[in-house]
Design an enzyme around this catalytic site. Sequence first.
Site, PDB file in Angstrom:
ATOM      1  N   HIS A  32     -60.988  50.240  51.808  1.00 39.90           N
ATOM      2  CA  HIS A  32     -59.830  50.002  50.864  1.00 39.90           C
ATOM      3  C   HIS A  32     -58.567  50.736  51.385  1.00 39.90           C
ATOM      4  O   HIS A  32     -58.467  51.837  51.915  1.00 39.90           O
ATOM      5  CB  HIS A  32     -60.304  50.763  49.593  1.00 39.90           C
ATOM      6  CG  HIS A  32     -59.167  50.316  48.457  1.00 39.90           C
ATOM      7  ND1 HIS A  32     -58.696  51.324  47.517  1.00 39.90           N
ATOM      8  CD2 HIS A  32     -58.979  49.146  48.008  1.00 39.90           C
ATOM      9  CE1 HIS A  32     -58.130  51.079  46.978  1.00 39.90           C
ATOM     10  NE2 HIS A  32     -58.045  49.677  47.002  1.00 39.90           N
ATOM     11  N   HIS A  48     -52.915  48.577  42.176  1.00 41.36           N
ATOM     12  CA  HIS A  48     -53.274  49.133  43.447  1.00 41.36           C
ATOM     13  C   HIS A  48     -52.041  49.547  44.024  1.00 41.36           C
ATOM     14  O   HIS A  48     -51.096  48.861  44.113  1.00 41.36           O
ATOM     15  CB  HIS A  48     -53.885  47.650  44.346  1.00 41.36           C
ATOM     16  CG  HIS A  48     -53.886  48.029  45.769  1.00 41.36           C
ATOM     17  ND1 HIS A  48     -55.063  48.465  46.457  1.00 41.36           N
ATOM     18  CD2 HIS A  48     -53.040  48.008  46.591  1.00 41.36           C
ATOM     19  CE1 HIS A  48     -54.959  48.676  47.741  1.00 41.36           C
ATOM     20  NE2 HIS A  48     -53.717  48.228  47.943  1.00 41.36           N
ATOM     21  N   ASP A 101     -56.681  52.643  43.778  1.00 39.78           N
ATOM     22  CA  ASP A 101     -56.653  51.986  42.544  1.00 39.78           C
ATOM     23  C   ASP A 101     -56.700  52.999  41.220  1.00 39.78           C
ATOM     24  O   ASP A 101     -57.348  53.732  41.423  1.00 39.78           O
ATOM     25  CB  ASP A 101     -57.827  50.985  42.491  1.00 39.78           C
ATOM     26  CG  ASP A 101     -57.805  49.587  43.438  1.00 39.78           C
ATOM     27  OD1 ASP A 101     -56.612  49.658  43.995  1.00 39.78           O
ATOM     28  OD2 ASP A 101     -58.813  49.066  43.741  1.00 39.78           O
ATOM     29  N   HIS A 160     -55.942  46.659  36.849  1.00 37.90           N
ATOM     30  CA  HIS A 160     -55.439  48.129  37.360  1.00 37.90           C
ATOM     31  C   HIS A 160     -54.174  48.053  38.314  1.00 37.90           C
ATOM     32  O   HIS A 160     -53.804  46.875  38.360  1.00 37.90           O
ATOM     33  CB  HIS A 160     -56.884  48.595  38.152  1.00 37.90           C
ATOM     34  CG  HIS A 160     -56.889  47.690  39.495  1.00 37.90           C
ATOM     35  ND1 HIS A 160     -57.214  46.384  39.556  1.00 37.90           N
ATOM     36  CD2 HIS A 160     -56.671  47.917  40.822  1.00 37.90           C
ATOM     37  CE1 HIS A 160     -57.472  45.887  40.866  1.00 37.90           C
ATOM     38  NE2 HIS A 160     -56.935  46.941  41.611  1.00 37.90           N
TER      39      HIS A 160
END
Length: 189
Positions: free
Chosen positions: A31, A121, A35, A119
């Site tokens: 990732h 990011h 987040d 959400h």
Amino acid sequence: QPLRDVNAFSITQAFGQNGAPFYRQIGLRAHNGIDQKAATGTPTLAVCPGEVIYAGTDGDGGISVEYLTRSLNVDGQELRLRFVHYHLQKPLVKTGDTVIAGQEIGLTDNTGAYTTGPHLHFGCKIIYKVPDSEGGWVSDFNNGYRGAVNPEPLFDSFDYQLFPVDTRYGLPINPIAEAYIKGVYFFMR
């Protein structure tokens, strides 16, 4: 902070977390941002002054706002920071706008690929000035995160490590559902 009340939101996936195969398929080690759980329509804020270099929809249907800071000198190296707020419902700024710290720049949502719920990011890249060049700026695109770096040091007003990471966007982890979503996406590309 990219969200107004950081204590009301939880980190659902940290930078470098989750080395799932689909990240490698898109050229990432894991990732490449942080987040934060946020209900659809939650305002996201510019974390510092800058110039909007992109506000719109990408090829995967994800909506983002990206902006660059002014040039900074750190230990003799000229650099700029590039911030991205992704999976938005809509931008509240346009390309070319100047933003100030704390300004609302978009509303959170669940747009684009590789997402399982609303959400934000939030990502950061360091862009370096190339010495002896005419305006050349580069990023370490080959760092395994497409030039992104961990924005955690920007979160200095709370203990980032205390946020729960055992849930995905407020729901219990369901590996079968996530594998299905990710698999469907890849087979339909």
